[in-house]
Design an enzyme around this catalytic site. Structure first.
Site, short mmCIF file in Angstrom:
data_model
loop_
_atom_site.label_atom_id
_atom_site.label_comp_id
_atom_site.label_asym_id
_atom_site.label_seq_id
_atom_site.Cartn_x
_atom_site.Cartn_y
_atom_site.Cartn_z
N SER A 117 38.68 64.47 -9.00
CA SER A 117 38.20 63.31 -8.25
C SER A 117 38.84 62.01 -8.71
O SER A 117 40.04 61.84 -8.59
CB SER A 117 36.67 63.23 -8.34
OG SER A 117 36.16 62.24 -7.48
N HIS A 118 38.05 61.11 -9.25
CA HIS A 118 38.51 59.77 -9.63
C HIS A 118 39.02 59.71 -11.07
O HIS A 118 39.37 58.64 -11.55
CB HIS A 118 37.35 58.79 -9.47
CG HIS A 118 36.11 59.22 -10.20
ND1 HIS A 118 35.38 60.32 -9.82
CD2 HIS A 118 35.49 58.72 -11.30
CE1 HIS A 118 34.36 60.47 -10.65
NE2 HIS A 118 34.41 59.52 -11.55
N ASP A 283 39.80 57.10 -3.64
CA ASP A 283 40.07 57.66 -4.97
C ASP A 283 41.05 58.82 -4.90
O ASP A 283 41.64 59.10 -3.86
CB ASP A 283 38.77 58.07 -5.64
CG ASP A 283 38.13 59.29 -4.99
OD1 ASP A 283 38.32 59.49 -3.77
OD2 ASP A 283 37.42 60.05 -5.68
N ASP A 285 40.93 62.11 -4.82
CA ASP A 285 40.79 63.21 -3.86
C ASP A 285 40.27 62.76 -2.50
O ASP A 285 40.04 63.58 -1.62
CB ASP A 285 39.89 64.31 -4.43
CG ASP A 285 38.43 63.92 -4.50
OD1 ASP A 285 38.15 62.75 -4.83
OD2 ASP A 285 37.56 64.78 -4.26
N ASP A 287 37.37 61.18 -1.50
CA ASP A 287 35.98 61.18 -1.05
C ASP A 287 35.23 59.89 -1.39
O ASP A 287 34.09 59.71 -0.97
CB ASP A 287 35.22 62.40 -1.60
CG ASP A 287 35.14 62.46 -3.12
OD1 ASP A 287 35.75 61.59 -3.79
OD2 ASP A 287 34.48 63.37 -3.64
N ARG A 288 35.87 58.98 -2.12
CA ARG A 288 35.23 57.70 -2.44
C ARG A 288 35.97 56.56 -1.76
O ARG A 288 37.12 56.71 -1.35
CB ARG A 288 35.20 57.48 -3.96
CG ARG A 288 34.42 58.55 -4.69
CD ARG A 288 34.32 58.26 -6.17
NE ARG A 288 33.66 59.36 -6.85
CZ ARG A 288 32.82 59.21 -7.88
NH1 ARG A 288 32.56 58.00 -8.36
NH2 ARG A 288 32.26 60.26 -8.45
N GLU A 370 26.09 57.17 -1.80
CA GLU A 370 25.82 57.05 -3.22
C GLU A 370 26.41 55.74 -3.72
O GLU A 370 27.49 55.33 -3.27
CB GLU A 370 26.43 58.21 -4.00
CG GLU A 370 25.85 59.57 -3.63
CD GLU A 370 26.50 60.71 -4.40
OE1 GLU A 370 25.84 61.74 -4.57
OE2 GLU A 370 27.66 60.56 -4.83
N LYS A 383 31.33 63.54 0.96
CA LYS A 383 31.53 62.11 1.20
C LYS A 383 32.98 61.90 1.63
O LYS A 383 33.84 62.72 1.36
CB LYS A 383 31.20 61.30 -0.04
CG LYS A 383 31.78 61.77 -1.37
CD LYS A 383 31.22 60.92 -2.51
CE LYS A 383 31.67 61.42 -3.87
NZ LYS A 383 30.89 62.56 -4.36
#
Length: 550
Positions: A117-118, A283, A285, A287-288, A370, A383
């Site tokens: 992720s991040h 981010d 991947d 999703d943010r 979130e 997300k």
């Protein structure tokens, strides 16, 4: 092509317990002989019924170091366990939202997403493996628990012995004995979905009629660069200068691919310097997301609430209606106020997108978010950073139909006039000593309501637990909540997204229905001081200052 299966003896590794978003460790940990193979085999061992036999599996990731090696291992081990077809993003690339969408569109039996992720990437940094179920969402705790149990008892794994590697670079179908591997355009299916959700024609018309409106999208050298180029430049007509850091790199260019005010500082500076109308980042991947303008930063808690408020201008929600709204427990209560105004259910769930997924599958949830920069809807079961950014473009274009010149700041100002403002901040203390952090949390759990700090009186103090209204599953110890008489909240939580040590997150919120323009840190300073006093954080962690403030 020759195809045979061999069995390899192995033994368990300690600590292969998936967190909220899979297993995350340093690359060097995954590179240990048999370490990655063990975890992949455990996924197939624990795969929900009917299991891997003759199944279709989506595979892809964020392009970080070690991803392509892991894809080859997944294909070989999956084939040996009975997977019949693999659908893989070109060059192994699939954003997490795109993977979820592809699982759903192709009616796959699940997917494996290769991402941390991040978290930073590269040989000295992080890697991760996450299993998603056939609804496209992260595996529920019952499945991740089964995966962990399989890692604890594993004695062998199966591996197909191909006489060639999978060619990840060429779109098309390859066969390996009875196994089919389809390499797909990483971006096309996702872009098609996004165009069905939002009013692209309205956004194009707004852009043409408002030439001084500027966009700057920063992919932080993560997976969403190609998605951003296809949507913002090719489809919506923004100039190439609207893009920054849009080439996925194995080490994210040496940066931290986390879209917040600290790690996306170059974007923040550029937006301010060039007076950008809408700045946005995603981010590693995808999703943010982060949304801001040259004169306003939109907190993730506010962002999801604004999207929910304006949902009626988005074609997808015109068709489906709003079934319900939700937030993770630490996220500010702004979206609760929108739910009340719209007369729909509002849910408060633990951190982790899988909890939203259950509600979506039951037809009870449409939009959720979130505070950790994650926003999304029931179009997929993850997300979705790009989705949130296009949602803001759609909203800005819609508002300008009746209020020409309206931008991010004015939209937020009007929102606060309707609902009031939930001032919110989060303090992160990353990679602290796990034992000290655990001792701090255990001490907090022993405190009782009734304490007073000046005008702030504690009326509730608990360790949040959640009973899923769909399947009745129970999640305990999800964060210590301290709630004051005026509804202000302080929350302490240990995060499961790091690869080593512990991350302590402190969330602070105060509602104001009259004063909307205060600096958030100024407005929340008294509560920050109370939080540090109550927790004795410096004593237990040794940290005088947070790593990140958002």
């Amino acid at each position: 092509m020759s195809f045979s299966v061999r069995t390899v003896d192995t033994s368990p590794f300690d600590g292969q317990k998936p967190g909220t978003s899979g297993l995350r460790k340093r690359v060097k940990v995954f590179q240990q002989p048999k370490y990655t193979e063990n975890f992949i085999q455990a996924i197939f061992t624990a795969m929900p019924a009917p299991g891997p036999q003759n199944a279709t599996l989506v595979v892809g990731g964020d392009g970080r170091y070690f991803m392509k090696d892991a894809v080859q291992k997944i294909v070989r081990i999956g084939a040996a366990n009975g997977i019949k077809k693999f659908i893989i993003g070109q060059d192994g690339i699939l954003s997490t939202p795109a993977a979820s969408a592809l699982i759903r569109k192709r009616d796959a039996d699940g997917g494996i997403i290769l991402t941390a992720s991040h978290n930073p990437g590269g040989p000295e940094n992080d890697f991760g493996i996450k299993y998603n179920t056939r609804n496209g969402g992260p595996a529920p705790e019952s499945v991740t628990d089964a995966i962990y149990q399989a890692t604890c008892t594993i004695s062998e794994y199966k591996e197909a012995d191909f006489d060639a590697h999978v060619d990840l670079s060429t779109v098309g179908i390859q066969t390996f004995g009875p196994v089919s591997v389809e390499i797909v355009d990483s971006v096309a299916d996702y872009v098609e979905l996004i165009k069905e959700i939002f009013d692209f024609e309205l956004i194009r018309k707004f852009r043409q009629q408002t030439p001084d409106f500027t966009l700057l999208f920063d992919a932080l050298n993560g997976v969403t660069g190609p998605y951003g180029r296809r949507i913002f430049v090719d489809e919506l007509g923004f100039p190439e200068t609207s893009l920054a850091n849009c080439t996925p790199l194995e080490d994210f260019g040496g940066s931290h691919p986390d879209p917040n005010l600290t790690y996306a500082r170059s974007l923040v500076d550029s937006v301010e310097k060039h007076k950008i109308s809408l700045g946005a980042a995603s981010d590693g991947d995808g999703d943010r997301n982060m949304v801001l303008s040259h004169d306003w930063f939109v907190t993730p808690s506010d962002s999801v609430a604004v999207i929910a408020h304006y949902a009626d201008c988005i074609p997808y929600f015109k068709r489906t209606g709003i079934r319900g709204l939700a937030r993770s427990m630490p996220t500010s209560c702004a979206i609760d106020r929108v739910a009340a105004a719209k007369g729909v259910e509002a849910f408060e769930v633990p951190t982790g997108w899988k909890f939203f997924g259950n509600l979506m599958d039951a037809g009870r949830l449409s939009i959720c978010g979130e505070e950790s920069f994650g926003t999304g809807s029931d179009h997929i079961r993850e997300k979705d950073g790009i989705w949130a950014i296009v949602a803001w473009l759609n909203i800005i274009a819609h508002v300008n139909l009746t209020a020409p010149g309206a931008g991010v700041r004015s939209i937020m100002s009007e929102f606060y006039k309707v609902y009031g403002r939930n001032y919110f901040t989060r303090y992160d203390y990353e990679e602290v000593d796990s034992e000290g952090a655990t001792q701090m949390m255990n001490r907090l759990r022993t405190l009782e309501p009734g304490m007073a700090f000046g005008s702030y009186k504690v009326v509730k103090l608990d360790d949040f637990h959640y009973t899923d209204p769909v399947d009745q599953s129970i999640s305990q110890k999800q964060g210590v909540r301290i709630i004051f008489q005026d509804t202000s909240r302080i929350i302490f939580r240990l995060s499961g997204t790091g690869s080593q040590g512990a991350t302590v997150r402190v969330y602070i919120e105060r509602y104001d229905e009259k004063e909307f323009a205060l600096d958030a840190q100024t407005a929340l300073k008294p509560l920050v001081d109370i939080a540090l006093d109550i927790s004795q954080l410096e004593k237990y962690t040794g940290r005088k200052e947070p790593t990140v403030i958002t």
